[in-house]
Scaffold this motif. Structure first.
Motif, PDB file in Angstrom:
ATOM      1  N   GLY A   1      -0.881  12.400  -3.697  1.00 43.47           N
ATOM      2  CA  GLY A   1      -1.998  12.449  -2.768  1.00 43.47           C
ATOM      3  C   GLY A   1      -1.649  13.121  -1.463  1.00 43.47           C
ATOM      4  N   SER A   2      -2.697  13.289  -0.636  1.00 46.90           N
ATOM      5  CA  SER A   2      -2.554  13.895   0.677  1.00 46.90           C
ATOM      6  C   SER A   2      -3.113  12.937   1.722  1.00 46.90           C
ATOM      7  CB  SER A   2      -3.285  15.240   0.722  1.00 46.90           C
ATOM      8  OG  SER A   2      -4.683  15.040   0.555  1.00 46.90           O
TER       9      SER A   2
ATOM     10  N   ALA B   1      -6.948  12.631   0.563  1.00 45.00           N
ATOM     11  CA  ALA B   1      -7.332  12.196  -0.784  1.00 45.00           C
ATOM     12  C   ALA B   1      -6.164  11.466  -1.433  1.00 45.00           C
ATOM     13  CB  ALA B   1      -7.747  13.389  -1.646  1.00 45.00           C
ATOM     14  N   THR B   2      -6.507  10.478  -2.278  1.00 46.74           N
ATOM     15  CA  THR B   2      -5.473   9.708  -2.967  1.00 46.74           C
ATOM     16  C   THR B   2      -4.718  10.543  -3.977  1.00 46.74           C
ATOM     17  OG1 THR B   2      -6.835   7.738  -2.718  1.00 46.74           O
ATOM     18  CG2 THR B   2      -5.032   7.616  -4.306  1.00 46.74           C
TER      19      THR B   2
ATOM     20  N   ARG C   1      -3.985  12.296  -7.887  1.00 47.60           N
ATOM     21  CA  ARG C   1      -3.902  11.800  -9.261  1.00 47.60           C
ATOM     22  C   ARG C   1      -2.667  10.923  -9.440  1.00 47.60           C
ATOM     23  NH1 ARG C   1      -0.302  15.064 -12.160  1.00 47.60           N
ATOM     24  NH2 ARG C   1       0.415  16.887 -10.976  1.00 47.60           N
ATOM     25  N   PHE C   2      -2.756  10.031 -10.398  1.00 50.27           N
ATOM     26  CA  PHE C   2      -1.650   9.115 -10.687  1.00 50.27           C
ATOM     27  C   PHE C   2      -0.534   9.871 -11.404  1.00 50.27           C
ATOM     28  CE2 PHE C   2       0.498   6.062 -13.472  1.00 50.27           C
ATOM     29  CZ  PHE C   2       0.884   5.112 -12.537  1.00 50.27           C
TER      30      PHE C   2
ATOM     31  N   GLY D   1       2.444  11.291  -0.946  1.00 47.29           N
ATOM     32  CA  GLY D   1       3.172  10.656  -2.040  1.00 47.29           C
ATOM     33  C   GLY D   1       4.670  10.859  -1.916  1.00 47.29           C
TER      34      GLY D   1
ATOM     35  N   TYR E   1       1.244   8.208  -6.571  1.00 46.75           N
ATOM     36  CA  TYR E   1       0.162   9.181  -6.614  1.00 46.75           C
ATOM     37  C   TYR E   1       0.605  10.477  -5.942  1.00 46.75           C
ATOM     38  CZ  TYR E   1      -3.135   5.605  -8.124  1.00 46.75           C
ATOM     39  OH  TYR E   1      -3.787   4.623  -8.836  1.00 46.75           O
TER      40      TYR E   1
ATOM     41  N   THR F   1       5.036  14.424   4.815  1.00 43.73           N
ATOM     42  CA  THR F   1       3.765  13.753   5.048  1.00 43.73           C
ATOM     43  C   THR F   1       2.837  14.577   5.933  1.00 43.73           C
ATOM     44  OG1 THR F   1       4.867  11.609   4.849  1.00 43.73           O
ATOM     45  CG2 THR F   1       2.696  11.633   5.876  1.00 43.73           C
TER      46      THR F   1
ATOM     47  N   ARG G   1       0.829  -1.202   0.000  1.00 43.27           N
ATOM     48  CA  ARG G   1       0.000   0.000   0.000  1.00 43.27           C
ATOM     49  C   ARG G   1       0.865   1.254   0.000  1.00 43.27           C
ATOM     50  NH1 ARG G   1      -4.907   1.272  -1.834  1.00 43.27           N
ATOM     51  NH2 ARG G   1      -5.815   3.020  -0.668  1.00 43.27           N
TER      52      ARG G   1
ATOM     53  N   VAL H   1       2.186   1.948  -3.417  1.00 42.76           N
ATOM     54  CA  VAL H   1       1.148   2.534  -4.279  1.00 42.76           C
ATOM     55  C   VAL H   1       1.064   4.037  -4.046  1.00 42.76           C
ATOM     56  CG1 VAL H   1      -1.340   2.576  -4.732  1.00 42.76           C
ATOM     57  CG2 VAL H   1      -0.152   0.396  -4.472  1.00 42.76           C
ATOM     58  N   TYR H   2       1.219   4.455  -2.772  1.00 42.18           N
ATOM     59  CA  TYR H   2       1.181   5.887  -2.481  1.00 42.18           C
ATOM     60  C   TYR H   2       2.279   6.650  -3.205  1.00 42.18           C
ATOM     61  CZ  TYR H   2      -2.154   5.108   1.329  1.00 42.18           C
ATOM     62  OH  TYR H   2      -3.261   4.784   2.059  1.00 42.18           O
TER      63      TYR H   2
END
Length: 307
Positions: free
Chosen positions: A57-58, A61-62, A64-65, A276, A55, A269, A48, A51-52
């Protein structure tokens, strides 16, 4: 009429395969709870987290890729390379300091002398104190010009040193505090390794007229070499991943002088709300440590095979 003939090769093979398959099934069944736990606790969070890194993300919210865009931005950031250089310096100085001091005290405690047990307990105190208490205590001693150490410095007629306002002095303080807190573990582990070295080798070296230095070089150090490599690798992991010491002492400052990779990941973070990039820094650190350990263990194995 009863068949008294012995079973043939094919029958024996079938019985053997059946027994082996049953044993494998039983072993897998016994290991299943541990495998499930490892997947839930280690494999899934790591997957997981990776995966971050793909992206933008924050925490909410995930995003955009972006593919490998986070890695590209990170490698183009001068602050990242400064964090890498400080993490490397931090790890090298801590490993060298902990190993030198720990080995010295381990050699001392490996000898019989009055009060050895009390000395051993006193030397273990820095390791037993919680890191928060230890670092805050050190900060109280060096925080400003009226701190304890500066009072001692001014008592000898010197000017007070602003340990946490000057980048170079702050790096020195962070390294010293880390060595102070880490050397007892190295000492205790090396002491256990020293006690496992065969005593008859020292007697043979003494009969051959070897000095104390030659006995250490050709008997003691070869006996603790494999343990030393493992201890140095563990110390490298703990130092690179150390968050408490640089953060609690100086918040990674001044001017990011003591910002290592873990502090940088924390800031991205939670301060900048960029999960991300924070995850990307963590995985780059993981990959670098894995590559380093693979090289060190391979070199160690080659040197052992050559002998």
């Amino acid at each position: 009429m009863t068949d008294l003939s012995l079973p043939g090769p094919i029958s024996l093979r079938r019985r053997f395969r059946t027994a082996v398959s049953r044993e494998n099934a039983t072993a897998l069944l016994m290991l299943l709870p541990s495998l499930v736990l490892l997947i839930l606790v280690i494999a899934y969070p790591m997957a997981r987290g990776f995966v971050y890194t793909l992206y933008d993300g924050s925490l909410l919210a995930t995003g955009r890729f972006v593919g490998l865009g986070n890695y590209y931005k990170l490698f183009m950031d001068p602050a990242f390379w400064h964090a890498v250089s400080f993490s490397f310096l931090f790890a090298i100085c801590n490993i060298f300091g902990c190993y030198t001091i720990g080995l010295g005290f381990a050699l001392l405690l490996n000898k019989d002398f009055p009060g050895r047990g009390i000395v051993r307990v006193l030397l273990l105190l820095p390791w037993t104190i919680p890191s928060l208490v230890a670092v805050v205590s050190w900060r109280w001693m060096v925080a400003d010009q009226d701190a304890l150490i500066n009072r001692i410095v001014t008592a000898f007629g010197a000017d007070p040193i602003l340990f946490l306002s000057n980048g170079s002095w702050t790096i020195v303080v962070v390294i010293v505090v880390k060595i102070w807190a880490s050397f007892p573990f190295m000492m205790l582990s090396l002491l256990a390794a020293l006690q496992s070295v065969d005593r008859t080798l020292y007697e043979a070296a003494k009969i051959d007229g070897a000095s104390s230095w030659h006995a250490f070089r050709y008997v003691t150090f070869p006996g603790i070499r494999s343990v030393s490599v493992v201890l140095c690798l563990l110390m490298a992991i703990w130092t690179v991943n150390d968050f408490d010491t640089p953060w609690l002492l100086a918040r990674g400052g001044p001017a990011d002088a003591t910002q290592n990779l873990v502090v940088m990941a924390y800031r991205y973070t939670f301060a900048r709300n960029n999960v991300g990039m924070g995850a990307t820094i963590s995985f780059v650190t993981l990959f670098a440590l894995m590559a380093l350990f693979a090289l060190v263990l391979r070199a160690t194995r080659r040197s052992s095979d050559a002998k």
